[in-house]
Design an enzyme around this catalytic site. Structure first.
Site, PDB file in Angstrom:
ATOM      1  CD  GLU A  28      -5.169 -72.553  -8.622  1.00  0.00           C
ATOM      2  OE1 GLU A  28      -5.242 -73.779  -8.833  1.00  0.00           O
ATOM      3  OE2 GLU A  28      -6.162 -71.855  -8.366  1.00  0.00           O
ATOM      4  CD  GLU A  33      -9.949 -72.173 -14.701  1.00  0.00           C
ATOM      5  OE1 GLU A  33      -9.234 -72.438 -13.705  1.00  0.00           O
ATOM      6  OE2 GLU A  33     -11.001 -71.536 -14.625  1.00  0.00           O
TER       7      GLU A  33
END
Length: 129
Positions: free
Chosen positions: A76, A69
């Site tokens: 991102e 994550e």
């Protein structure tokens, strides 16, 4: 920026650890999924401890999900920086990173079921009987 000195230098290590914790804090504050995964991990580890089940596989599965994550969030950010406009390759990169987290989460659920399922079943049967 280049880092100077030996990798074994405690001062350098603490500085690097500080940067790492800053990243973890940022992702915890800004990403709801990471917060959910952190607290799911805390619950899973607490269940393992309470049920006297092996903690290592649960901890490893939690670490894998949380690490992926963090990598997903970093990717991102880099994609958004390098391609602020919508682009099909940016979407592929983001979707693939999210897919890695999803696969790890599914694997963590399997580990949780395998490690916590039997002692949880025994606990439930003793309490119900």
């Amino acid at each position: 920026m280049r880092s100077g000195g030996s990798a074994l230098n405690p001062r350098r290590w603490w500085r690097s650890a500080g940067f790492a914790w800053a990243g973890i804090r940022h992702v915890y504050r800004s990403q709801a999924n990471f917060r959910i995964e952190v607290w799911a991990g805390v619950l899973a580890l607490g269940a393992a401890w309470g049920l006297r089940a092996p903690i290592a596989p649960v901890a490893l599965a939690c670490a894998l999900v949380l690490s992926l994550e963090l990598i997903n969030s970093a990717l991102e950010a880099v994609v958004d920086l390098s391609s602020p406009e919508l682009h099909p390759l940016a979407k592929i990169a983001k979707d693939a990173a999210a897919g890695a987290v999803l696969l790890a989460a599914i694997g963590a659920l399997v580990v949780g079921a395998a490690v916590l399922g039997p002692p949880l079943w025994r606990w439930w049967r003793l309490g119900a009987g």
